[in-house]
Motif scaffolding. Structure first.
Motif, PDB file in Angstrom:
ATOM      1  N   ALA A   6      43.881 -97.209  36.143  1.00  0.00           N
ATOM      2  CA  ALA A   6      43.614 -98.372  36.995  1.00  0.00           C
ATOM      3  C   ALA A   6      44.565 -98.435  38.191  1.00  0.00           C
ATOM      4  O   ALA A   6      44.113 -98.583  39.322  1.00  0.00           O
ATOM      5  N   ALA A   7      45.846 -98.332  37.961  1.00  0.00           N
ATOM      6  CA  ALA A   7      46.804 -98.449  39.066  1.00  0.00           C
ATOM      7  C   ALA A   7      46.644 -97.315  40.075  1.00  0.00           C
ATOM      8  O   ALA A   7      46.547 -97.574  41.275  1.00  0.00           O
ATOM      9  N   PRO A   8      46.567 -96.048  39.622  1.00  0.00           N
ATOM     10  CA  PRO A   8      46.375 -94.980  40.614  1.00  0.00           C
ATOM     11  C   PRO A   8      45.044 -95.096  41.347  1.00  0.00           C
ATOM     12  O   PRO A   8      44.983 -94.859  42.552  1.00  0.00           O
ATOM     13  N   ALA A   9      43.981 -95.470  40.655  1.00  0.00           N
ATOM     14  CA  ALA A   9      42.674 -95.589  41.307  1.00  0.00           C
ATOM     15  C   ALA A   9      42.698 -96.701  42.346  1.00  0.00           C
ATOM     16  O   ALA A   9      42.182 -96.534  43.451  1.00  0.00           O
ATOM     17  N   THR A  10      43.285 -97.822  42.009  1.00  0.00           N
ATOM     18  CA  THR A  10      43.387 -98.928  42.965  1.00  0.00           C
ATOM     19  C   THR A  10      44.167 -98.482  44.193  1.00  0.00           C
ATOM     20  O   THR A  10      43.772 -98.751  45.325  1.00  0.00           O
ATOM     21  N   PRO A  18      37.773 -92.209  49.548  1.00  0.00           N
ATOM     22  CA  PRO A  18      36.439 -92.655  49.145  1.00  0.00           C
ATOM     23  C   PRO A  18      36.332 -92.782  47.628  1.00  0.00           C
ATOM     24  O   PRO A  18      36.829 -91.928  46.887  1.00  0.00           O
ATOM     25  N   VAL A  19      35.683 -93.858  47.196  1.00  0.00           N
ATOM     26  CA  VAL A  19      35.615 -94.140  45.764  1.00  0.00           C
ATOM     27  C   VAL A  19      34.910 -93.026  45.001  1.00  0.00           C
ATOM     28  O   VAL A  19      35.244 -92.756  43.852  1.00  0.00           O
ATOM     29  N   ASN A  20      33.964 -92.333  45.632  1.00  0.00           N
ATOM     30  CA  ASN A  20      33.313 -91.233  44.922  1.00  0.00           C
ATOM     31  C   ASN A  20      34.294 -90.088  44.664  1.00  0.00           C
ATOM     32  O   ASN A  20      34.204 -89.406  43.637  1.00  0.00           O
ATOM     33  N   ASP A  21      35.255 -89.878  45.552  1.00  0.00           N
ATOM     34  CA  ASP A  21      36.286 -88.868  45.323  1.00  0.00           C
ATOM     35  C   ASP A  21      37.231 -89.296  44.203  1.00  0.00           C
ATOM     36  O   ASP A  21      37.626 -88.483  43.364  1.00  0.00           O
ATOM     37  N   GLY A  27      37.165 -88.372  36.495  1.00  0.00           N
ATOM     38  CA  GLY A  27      36.195 -87.796  35.579  1.00  0.00           C
ATOM     39  C   GLY A  27      34.998 -88.697  35.308  1.00  0.00           C
ATOM     40  O   GLY A  27      34.274 -88.487  34.345  1.00  0.00           O
ATOM     41  N   HIS A  28      34.785 -89.690  36.154  1.00  0.00           N
ATOM     42  CA  HIS A  28      33.624 -90.569  35.999  1.00  0.00           C
ATOM     43  C   HIS A  28      32.426 -89.984  36.722  1.00  0.00           C
ATOM     44  O   HIS A  28      32.550 -89.531  37.856  1.00  0.00           O
ATOM     45  N   GLU A  29      31.267 -90.038  36.075  1.00  0.00           N
ATOM     46  CA  GLU A  29      30.043 -89.588  36.726  1.00  0.00           C
ATOM     47  C   GLU A  29      29.489 -90.650  37.661  1.00  0.00           C
ATOM     48  O   GLU A  29      28.850 -90.326  38.657  1.00  0.00           O
ATOM     49  N   GLN A  30      29.713 -91.915  37.342  1.00  0.00           N
ATOM     50  CA  GLN A  30      29.198 -93.029  38.138  1.00  0.00           C
ATOM     51  C   GLN A  30      30.360 -93.727  38.840  1.00  0.00           C
ATOM     52  O   GLN A  30      31.341 -94.084  38.178  1.00  0.00           O
ATOM     53  N   ILE A  31      30.230 -93.957  40.160  1.00  0.00           N
ATOM     54  CA  ILE A  31      31.305 -94.658  40.857  1.00  0.00           C
ATOM     55  C   ILE A  31      31.415 -96.101  40.380  1.00  0.00           C
ATOM     56  O   ILE A  31      32.482 -96.695  40.454  1.00  0.00           O
ATOM     57  N   SER A  32      30.323 -96.646  39.846  1.00  0.00           N
ATOM     58  CA  SER A  32      30.378 -98.023  39.334  1.00  0.00           C
ATOM     59  C   SER A  32      31.372 -98.134  38.186  1.00  0.00           C
ATOM     60  O   SER A  32      32.032 -99.158  38.038  1.00  0.00           O
TER      61      SER A  32
END
Length: 75
Positions: A6-10, A18-21, A27-32
């Motif tokens: 969570a902290a690194p992604a934020t 970009p959130v897709n990157d 390792g998520h398939e869905q950006i949601s």
């Protein structure tokens, strides 16, 4: 990236990655999934978003009149 992403992604999203990157790094398939589970709002991002949004015109631009339309000499 570790499970506690969570902290690194934020941080990555806040820095403009970009959130897709970011989703791919985690390792998520869905950006949601990344957005729902691993990113959090911050005061700084909210302030920046509000500043950008304030610059948007929410009313359509007026149609050009005959007086302000560009002159087409080929007509």
């Amino acid at each position: 990236m570790p499970n506690n992403s969570a902290a690194p992604a934020t941080r990555l999203v806040s820095e403009g990655v970009p959130v897709n990157d970011v989703a791919g790094l985690i390792g998520h398939e869905q950006i949601s999934t990344t957005l729902n589970r691993c990113t959090h709002a911050s005061r700084d991002r909210n302030s920046r978003a509000q500043a950008v949004f304030a610059g948007f015109s929410l009313t359509p631009a007026p149609e050009p009149s005959a007086d302000t339309a560009p002159h087409d000499p080929g007509r």
